[in-house]
Structures are given as structure tokens and as C-alpha cells.
Design a protein around this motif. Structure first.
Motif, PDB file in Angstrom:
ATOM      1  N   VAL A   1      21.747 -85.771  -0.639  1.00  0.00           N
ATOM      2  CA  VAL A   1      22.982 -85.283   0.056  1.00  0.00           C
ATOM      3  C   VAL A   1      23.564 -86.535   0.469  1.00  0.00           C
ATOM      4  O   VAL A   1      24.799 -86.868   0.282  1.00  0.00           O
ATOM      5  CB  VAL A   1      22.895 -84.101   0.857  1.00  0.00           C
ATOM      6  CG1 VAL A   1      23.948 -83.941   1.607  1.00  0.00           C
ATOM      7  CG2 VAL A   1      22.213 -83.247  -0.048  1.00  0.00           C
ATOM      8  N   SER A   2      22.838 -87.257   1.479  1.00  0.00           N
ATOM      9  CA  SER A   2      23.159 -88.458   1.986  1.00  0.00           C
ATOM     10  C   SER A   2      22.189 -89.206   2.792  1.00  0.00           C
ATOM     11  O   SER A   2      20.910 -88.595   2.811  1.00  0.00           O
ATOM     12  CB  SER A   2      24.413 -87.998   3.118  1.00  0.00           C
ATOM     13  OG  SER A   2      23.639 -87.303   4.310  1.00  0.00           O
ATOM     14  N   ILE A   3      22.278 -90.504   3.167  1.00  0.00           N
ATOM     15  CA  ILE A   3      21.364 -91.245   3.778  1.00  0.00           C
ATOM     16  C   ILE A   3      22.239 -91.814   5.295  1.00  0.00           C
ATOM     17  O   ILE A   3      23.172 -92.445   5.047  1.00  0.00           O
ATOM     18  CB  ILE A   3      21.000 -92.466   2.975  1.00  0.00           C
ATOM     19  CG1 ILE A   3      20.190 -91.888   1.681  1.00  0.00           C
ATOM     20  CG2 ILE A   3      19.996 -93.291   3.839  1.00  0.00           C
ATOM     21  CD1 ILE A   3      19.788 -92.815   0.709  1.00  0.00           C
ATOM     22  N   GLN A   4      21.542 -91.560   6.295  1.00  0.00           N
ATOM     23  CA  GLN A   4      22.114 -92.052   7.293  1.00  0.00           C
ATOM     24  C   GLN A   4      20.970 -93.101   8.016  1.00  0.00           C
ATOM     25  O   GLN A   4      19.791 -92.890   8.172  1.00  0.00           O
ATOM     26  CB  GLN A   4      22.270 -91.070   8.569  1.00  0.00           C
ATOM     27  CG  GLN A   4      23.263 -90.078   8.110  1.00  0.00           C
ATOM     28  CD  GLN A   4      23.318 -88.831   8.955  1.00  0.00           C
ATOM     29  OE1 GLN A   4      23.636 -89.093  10.095  1.00  0.00           O
ATOM     30  NE2 GLN A   4      23.079 -87.674   8.379  1.00  0.00           N
ATOM     31  N   PHE A   5      21.708 -94.210   8.770  1.00  0.00           N
ATOM     32  CA  PHE A   5      20.710 -95.264   9.330  1.00  0.00           C
ATOM     33  C   PHE A   5      21.020 -95.472  10.610  1.00  0.00           C
ATOM     34  O   PHE A   5      22.392 -95.133  10.964  1.00  0.00           O
ATOM     35  CB  PHE A   5      20.758 -96.461   8.424  1.00  0.00           C
ATOM     36  CG  PHE A   5      20.385 -96.800   6.982  1.00  0.00           C
ATOM     37  CD1 PHE A   5      19.142 -97.095   6.886  1.00  0.00           C
ATOM     38  CD2 PHE A   5      21.539 -96.686   6.105  1.00  0.00           C
ATOM     39  CE1 PHE A   5      18.614 -97.257   5.566  1.00  0.00           C
ATOM     40  CE2 PHE A   5      20.969 -96.557   4.916  1.00  0.00           C
ATOM     41  CZ  PHE A   5      19.620 -97.056   4.524  1.00  0.00           C
TER      42      PHE A   5
ATOM     43  N   ASN B   1      22.032-107.370  14.100  1.00  0.00           N
ATOM     44  CA  ASN B   1      23.580-107.546  14.003  1.00  0.00           C
ATOM     45  C   ASN B   1      24.434-108.281  12.861  1.00  0.00           C
ATOM     46  O   ASN B   1      25.245-108.632  12.814  1.00  0.00           O
ATOM     47  CB  ASN B   1      24.241-107.743  15.479  1.00  0.00           C
ATOM     48  CG  ASN B   1      23.649-109.166  15.880  1.00  0.00           C
ATOM     49  OD1 ASN B   1      23.249-110.041  14.994  1.00  0.00           O
ATOM     50  ND2 ASN B   1      23.992-109.582  16.937  1.00  0.00           N
ATOM     51  N   VAL B   2      23.368-108.797  11.981  1.00  0.00           N
ATOM     52  CA  VAL B   2      23.774-109.536  10.801  1.00  0.00           C
ATOM     53  C   VAL B   2      24.080-108.874   9.683  1.00  0.00           C
ATOM     54  O   VAL B   2      24.783-109.464   8.577  1.00  0.00           O
ATOM     55  CB  VAL B   2      22.959-110.759  10.324  1.00  0.00           C
ATOM     56  CG1 VAL B   2      22.706-111.876  11.816  1.00  0.00           C
ATOM     57  CG2 VAL B   2      21.504-110.495   9.938  1.00  0.00           C
ATOM     58  N   LEU B   3      23.511-107.550   9.238  1.00  0.00           N
ATOM     59  CA  LEU B   3      23.790-106.965   8.143  1.00  0.00           C
ATOM     60  C   LEU B   3      23.544-105.397   8.451  1.00  0.00           C
ATOM     61  O   LEU B   3      22.632-104.906   8.940  1.00  0.00           O
ATOM     62  CB  LEU B   3      22.598-107.398   7.068  1.00  0.00           C
ATOM     63  CG  LEU B   3      22.855-106.922   5.677  1.00  0.00           C
ATOM     64  CD1 LEU B   3      23.990-106.822   4.971  1.00  0.00           C
ATOM     65  CD2 LEU B   3      21.679-107.336   4.741  1.00  0.00           C
ATOM     66  N   ASN B   4      24.347-104.528   7.743  1.00  0.00           N
ATOM     67  CA  ASN B   4      24.416-103.315   7.965  1.00  0.00           C
ATOM     68  C   ASN B   4      23.307-102.829   6.836  1.00  0.00           C
ATOM     69  O   ASN B   4      23.457-103.121   5.906  1.00  0.00           O
ATOM     70  CB  ASN B   4      25.833-102.692   7.563  1.00  0.00           C
ATOM     71  CG  ASN B   4      26.049-101.176   7.613  1.00  0.00           C
ATOM     72  OD1 ASN B   4      25.040-100.336   7.078  1.00  0.00           O
ATOM     73  ND2 ASN B   4      27.007-100.752   8.232  1.00  0.00           N
ATOM     74  N   PRO B   5      22.419-101.691   7.263  1.00  0.00           N
ATOM     75  CA  PRO B   5      21.506-101.481   6.369  1.00  0.00           C
ATOM     76  C   PRO B   5      21.829-100.686   5.325  1.00  0.00           C
ATOM     77  O   PRO B   5      21.253-100.611   4.206  1.00  0.00           O
ATOM     78  CB  PRO B   5      20.560-100.559   7.154  1.00  0.00           C
ATOM     79  CG  PRO B   5      21.071-100.252   8.449  1.00  0.00           C
ATOM     80  CD  PRO B   5      22.258-101.207   8.785  1.00  0.00           C
ATOM     81  N   ALA B   6      22.996-100.096   4.986  1.00  0.00           N
ATOM     82  CA  ALA B   6      23.681 -99.424   4.239  1.00  0.00           C
ATOM     83  C   ALA B   6      23.968-100.394   3.249  1.00  0.00           C
ATOM     84  O   ALA B   6      23.870-100.350   2.103  1.00  0.00           O
ATOM     85  CB  ALA B   6      24.757 -98.569   4.569  1.00  0.00           C
TER      86      ALA B   6
END
Length: 124
Positions: free
Chosen positions: A44-48, A55-60
Motif C-alpha cells: 500500500v505504502s512505505i513511510q520512513f 540530512n544528505v539523502l532522503n531514504p525514499a
């Protein structure tokens, strides 16, 4: 086989560099997907959530760019900052996957690379 919606948790530690975040997010996700026998149609979805010191890369974005074993291109991904709580572990990425699984399933959480300290009650 009847299915129901499950929420599956996990966490990983990481250093604050793009390669470490990419590697640790992908390792955590692929382990969680595999141990829960998830396929593309199940999600359905994945939330991080991510602590403020990463602060250098969004996990998504790290998941989308970082692996080719599992196609996440059609899965809604979302990321927010973890609240700053005194004494909370630093350099943590948490995940919440919502997915359909057979109704008798027992979700398998995945806590790795230092994430285990968030849930010591789940040690195997």
C-alpha cells in the motif's frame, strides 16, 4: 486465501553520507520484503522517518535509486523527520510498511545496523 492489511516496522542505523544511507536503507528494505514474503502487488505504502542528523539523502530517494532487486517505482513512498527526543538514538532511519498479507501471517520486523537498540524486546 483471505488477506488483511498489516503494518510492518523496522529501523537501521546509518552514517550521514549518501552511500551509507543508500546501502543501509536498501539492506533493511530488502530484508523486510524478503522475510515477509512481499511481492509488488502487496504494498500500500512505505513511510520512513529519519533523525535530524541524517540530512544528505532522503531514504525514499535512496530506496528508489539504490537497488534493482525489487521494483518500488509504483509504491507510494514518504519521509518525515523523526521528532527530537532527549536521549533518543542518533543516526536512525525507521520504516513503516503497509501491505496486504495472508490473514494468518505474523509480520516480521527488521531492526539492523544499530536499529536493534530501538526494540530490544524483539531480539531473536
Amino acid at each position: 486465501m483471505p488477506q488483511r492489511l498489516f503494518a510492518i516496522r523496522g529501523a537501521t542505523g546509518s552514517e550521514n553520507d549518501s552511500e551509507s544511507i543508500r546501502k543501509n536503507v536498501c539492506q533493511m528494505c530488502l530484508k523486510l520484503f524478503s522475510e515477509n514474503h512481499l511481492t509488488q502487488k502487496d504494498f500500500v505504502s512505505i513511510q520512513f522517518t529519519i533523525t535530524e542528523d541524517l540530512n544528505v539523502l532522503n531514504p525514499a530517494a535512496a530506496l528508489r535509486k539504490g537497488q534493482s532487486e525489487f521494483d518500488v517505482s509504483t509504491i507510494p513512498l514518504f519521509c518525515s523527520q523523526e521528532p527530537k527526543i532527549t536521549g533518543s538514538p542518533e543516526k536512525m532511519i525507521r520504516i513503516l510498511v503497509t501491505a496486504y498479507m495472508p490473514e494468518q501471517s505474523v509480520p516480521v520486523p527488521v531492526y539492523i545496523n544499530g536499529g536493534e537498540k530501538l526494540r530490544p524486546d524483539l531480539k531473536k
